[in-house]
Write a protein that holds these residues in place. Structure first.
Motif, PDB file in Angstrom:
ATOM      1  N   UNK A 227      34.719   6.305   8.224  1.00  0.00           N
ATOM      2  CA  UNK A 227      35.609   5.481   7.413  1.00  0.00           C
ATOM      3  C   UNK A 227      36.915   5.291   8.164  1.00  0.00           C
ATOM      4  N   UNK A 228      37.405   4.068   8.205  1.00  0.00           N
ATOM      5  CA  UNK A 228      38.666   3.787   8.870  1.00  0.00           C
ATOM      6  C   UNK A 228      39.790   4.558   8.174  1.00  0.00           C
ATOM      7  N   UNK A 229      40.569   5.290   8.945  1.00  0.00           N
ATOM      8  CA  UNK A 229      41.664   6.056   8.373  1.00  0.00           C
ATOM      9  C   UNK A 229      41.277   7.440   7.900  1.00  0.00           C
ATOM     10  N   UNK A 230      39.993   7.789   7.987  1.00  0.00           N
ATOM     11  CA  UNK A 230      39.561   9.128   7.598  1.00  0.00           C
ATOM     12  C   UNK A 230      39.590   9.330   6.100  1.00  0.00           C
ATOM     13  N   UNK A 231      39.915  10.544   5.681  1.00  0.00           N
ATOM     14  CA  UNK A 231      39.907  10.854   4.256  1.00  0.00           C
ATOM     15  C   UNK A 231      38.527  11.244   3.787  1.00  0.00           C
ATOM     16  N   UNK A 232      38.408  11.572   2.513  1.00  0.00           N
ATOM     17  CA  UNK A 232      37.153  12.046   1.943  1.00  0.00           C
ATOM     18  C   UNK A 232      36.440  10.964   1.147  1.00  0.00           C
ATOM     19  N   UNK A 233      36.560   9.726   1.565  1.00  0.00           N
ATOM     20  CA  UNK A 233      35.871   8.641   0.871  1.00  0.00           C
ATOM     21  C   UNK A 233      34.356   8.767   1.072  1.00  0.00           C
ATOM     22  N   UNK A 234      33.627   8.261   0.121  1.00  0.00           N
ATOM     23  CA  UNK A 234      32.173   8.228   0.264  1.00  0.00           C
ATOM     24  C   UNK A 234      31.668   6.814   0.051  1.00  0.00           C
ATOM     25  N   UNK A 235      30.558   6.516   0.663  1.00  0.00           N
ATOM     26  CA  UNK A 235      29.880   5.232   0.473  1.00  0.00           C
ATOM     27  C   UNK A 235      28.475   5.537  -0.018  1.00  0.00           C
ATOM     28  N   UNK A 236      27.984   4.779  -0.970  1.00  0.00           N
ATOM     29  CA  UNK A 236      26.667   5.022  -1.541  1.00  0.00           C
ATOM     30  C   UNK A 236      25.716   3.907  -1.108  1.00  0.00           C
ATOM     31  N   UNK A 237      24.549   4.283  -0.659  1.00  0.00           N
ATOM     32  CA  UNK A 237      23.588   3.306  -0.153  1.00  0.00           C
ATOM     33  C   UNK A 237      22.196   3.660  -0.636  1.00  0.00           C
TER      34      UNK A 237
ATOM     35  N   UNK B 276       0.817  -1.216   0.000  1.00  0.00           N
ATOM     36  CA  UNK B 276       0.000   0.000   0.000  1.00  0.00           C
ATOM     37  C   UNK B 276       0.853   1.269   0.000  1.00  0.00           C
ATOM     38  N   UNK B 277       2.121   1.152   0.318  1.00  0.00           N
ATOM     39  CA  UNK B 277       2.979   2.327   0.321  1.00  0.00           C
ATOM     40  C   UNK B 277       4.426   1.880   0.244  1.00  0.00           C
ATOM     41  N   UNK B 278       5.207   2.542  -0.599  1.00  0.00           N
ATOM     42  CA  UNK B 278       6.623   2.217  -0.709  1.00  0.00           C
ATOM     43  C   UNK B 278       7.384   3.460  -1.124  1.00  0.00           C
ATOM     44  N   UNK B 279       8.546   3.671  -0.526  1.00  0.00           N
ATOM     45  CA  UNK B 279       9.419   4.764  -0.940  1.00  0.00           C
ATOM     46  C   UNK B 279      10.859   4.268  -0.948  1.00  0.00           C
ATOM     47  N   UNK B 280      11.656   4.842  -1.799  1.00  0.00           N
ATOM     48  CA  UNK B 280      13.065   4.464  -1.917  1.00  0.00           C
ATOM     49  C   UNK B 280      13.893   5.731  -2.070  1.00  0.00           C
ATOM     50  N   UNK B 281      15.007   5.784  -1.361  1.00  0.00           N
ATOM     51  CA  UNK B 281      15.889   6.940  -1.458  1.00  0.00           C
ATOM     52  C   UNK B 281      17.323   6.467  -1.608  1.00  0.00           C
ATOM     53  N   UNK B 282      18.161   7.361  -2.129  1.00  0.00           N
ATOM     54  CA  UNK B 282      19.585   7.082  -2.305  1.00  0.00           C
ATOM     55  C   UNK B 282      20.370   8.183  -1.605  1.00  0.00           C
ATOM     56  N   UNK B 283      21.487   7.813  -0.953  1.00  0.00           N
ATOM     57  CA  UNK B 283      22.287   8.815  -0.267  1.00  0.00           C
ATOM     58  C   UNK B 283      23.748   8.407  -0.246  1.00  0.00           C
ATOM     59  N   UNK B 284      24.629   9.389  -0.005  1.00  0.00           N
ATOM     60  CA  UNK B 284      26.066   9.165   0.099  1.00  0.00           C
ATOM     61  C   UNK B 284      26.525   9.541   1.497  1.00  0.00           C
ATOM     62  N   UNK B 285      27.622   8.943   1.939  1.00  0.00           N
ATOM     63  CA  UNK B 285      28.193   9.214   3.258  1.00  0.00           C
ATOM     64  C   UNK B 285      29.604   9.733   3.102  1.00  0.00           C
ATOM     65  N   UNK B 286      29.983  10.727   3.933  1.00  0.00           N
ATOM     66  CA  UNK B 286      31.365  11.176   3.919  1.00  0.00           C
ATOM     67  C   UNK B 286      32.177  10.363   4.922  1.00  0.00           C
ATOM     68  N   UNK B 287      33.454  10.713   5.058  1.00  0.00           N
ATOM     69  CA  UNK B 287      34.346   9.924   5.907  1.00  0.00           C
ATOM     70  C   UNK B 287      33.937   9.956   7.365  1.00  0.00           C
ATOM     71  N   UNK B 288      33.233  11.018   7.802  1.00  0.00           N
ATOM     72  CA  UNK B 288      32.823  11.139   9.196  1.00  0.00           C
ATOM     73  C   UNK B 288      31.546  10.372   9.509  1.00  0.00           C
ATOM     74  N   UNK B 289      30.884   9.843   8.488  1.00  0.00           N
ATOM     75  CA  UNK B 289      29.636   9.132   8.705  1.00  0.00           C
ATOM     76  C   UNK B 289      28.410  10.000   8.530  1.00  0.00           C
ATOM     77  N   UNK B 290      28.576  11.238   8.052  1.00  0.00           N
ATOM     78  CA  UNK B 290      27.442  12.114   7.788  1.00  0.00           C
ATOM     79  C   UNK B 290      26.890  11.857   6.395  1.00  0.00           C
ATOM     80  N   UNK B 291      25.563  11.926   6.270  1.00  0.00           N
ATOM     81  CA  UNK B 291      24.928  11.859   4.962  1.00  0.00           C
ATOM     82  C   UNK B 291      25.176  13.184   4.249  1.00  0.00           C
ATOM     83  N   UNK B 292      25.760  13.129   3.043  1.00  0.00           N
ATOM     84  CA  UNK B 292      26.122  14.344   2.320  1.00  0.00           C
ATOM     85  C   UNK B 292      25.217  14.617   1.134  1.00  0.00           C
ATOM     86  N   UNK B 293      24.475  13.654   0.698  1.00  0.00           N
ATOM     87  CA  UNK B 293      23.558  13.859  -0.424  1.00  0.00           C
ATOM     88  C   UNK B 293      22.430  12.857  -0.271  1.00  0.00           C
ATOM     89  N   UNK B 294      21.232  13.287  -0.532  1.00  0.00           N
ATOM     90  CA  UNK B 294      20.077  12.412  -0.398  1.00  0.00           C
ATOM     91  C   UNK B 294      19.010  12.837  -1.389  1.00  0.00           C
TER      92      UNK B 294
END
Length: 286
Positions: free
Chosen positions: A257-267, A214-232
């Motif tokens: 992210x282990x070791x820091x840096x500006x890596x991003x993860x997409x989920x 009856x209801x469904x939603x889907x979103x995409x977001x990226x994470x910075x090295x600190x674990x903050x969502x940077x885009x959604x």
């Protein structure tokens, strides 16, 4: 449901990196703050719109300081990923920040710049691993929207939740329960399915309940090295529920992210309500 939670959440902000006020500078010196920079943005400044959307992150900035110590310009050197937080940070700094100006070798005040960063952080956020997981919450809804017989099953690396999923279900406004229940029918089983999937990690094996979605939603977001969502962004939705029920992000904070840096993860994050689903799928119940 989300707004009910937010009413219970107090908001705080992390202090700026440069905190100590300084004495008036001697000749041929650099610019320095007149008072403590952490006073330029207070706990009361968190924008209400950012709270509703669980927005948080670090804003890097550079201030142009005039010879009279006033800020003439604020330039972002690092975005938080959320325009409202970025704009609010610069607006407050232009209005509140005051400096002892830099001086030349003769002691005359001259224009200069000052750089730092500010972190907006909401308290009591559940910390999620960077891993895929699923949570299946099943409950009965009566014709008046009442909730009963709630069970929760978890699959994979589920984060430590800030609120009991069953309590969230019971906190839904009555008309939402009626909407999910349907008109002119007896007590119906409703299942909420929350999932998070990282691109390189498959979802854990679980049995999605059969029934009418009856209801469904889907979103995409990226994470910075600190674990903050940077885009959604909202990736798709079947919106039968009211518009306020749509959430773009799950309201979680993620492991850095282990070791820091500006890596991003997409989920990707999905939320689905199924009416008449099967509550007998294997897993942990309570």
């Amino acid at each position: 449901m989300i707004e009910l939670l937010l009413a219970l959440v107090a908001v705080r902000t992390a202090p700026m990196d440069q905190t100590a006020p300084q004495s008036p500078p001697p000749p041929n010196s650099r610019v320095s703050p007149r008072d403590a920079p952490q006073n330029w943005v207070t706990n009361d400044d968190y924008p209400a719109g950012a709270i509703r959307q669980y927005e948080q992150g670090s804003v890097g900035f550079r201030l142009d300081i005039e010879a009279d110590g006033r800020v003439s310009r604020c330039t972002l050197t690092r975005s938080s990923g959320w325009p409202l937080l970025d704009v609010t940070t610069c607006a407050l700094l232009r209005r509140r920040a005051r400096f002892y100006p830099a001086t030349d070798s003769q002691g005359a005040a001259i224009p200069s710049t000052w750089s730092s960063r500010f972190t907006w952080r909401m308290p009591d956020m559940a910390v999620s691993p960077r891993a895929s997981w699923a949570v299946v919450t099943s409950f009965l809804v009566d014709e008046r929207g009442g909730i009963s017989n709630c069970k929760v099953r978890r699959f994979g690396a589920v984060p430590s939740e800030p609120a009991d999923p069953c309590e969230l279900a019971r906190g839904m406004p009555d008309y939402i329960g009626v909407l999910l229940h349907g008109e002119g029918e007896g007590i119906r089983l409703v299942t909420r399915i929350d999932t998070q999937q990282f691109e390189t990690m498959p979802l854990p094996r679980y049995a999605p309940p059969a029934g009418e979605a009856v209801y469904r939603t889907e979103s995409a977001f990226a994470l910075d090295a600190q674990g903050f969502i940077t885009a959604c962004k909202l990736a798709g939705a079947e919106q039968i529920a009211p518009s306020w029920f749509v959430t773009c992000i799950p309201g979680l904070e993620y492991e850095p992210v282990s070791g820091g840096g500006e890596q991003t993860a997409h989920a990707r994050y999905t939320m689905t309500f199924v009416r008449g689903g099967d509550s007998t799928a294997p897993g942990k119940s309570r």
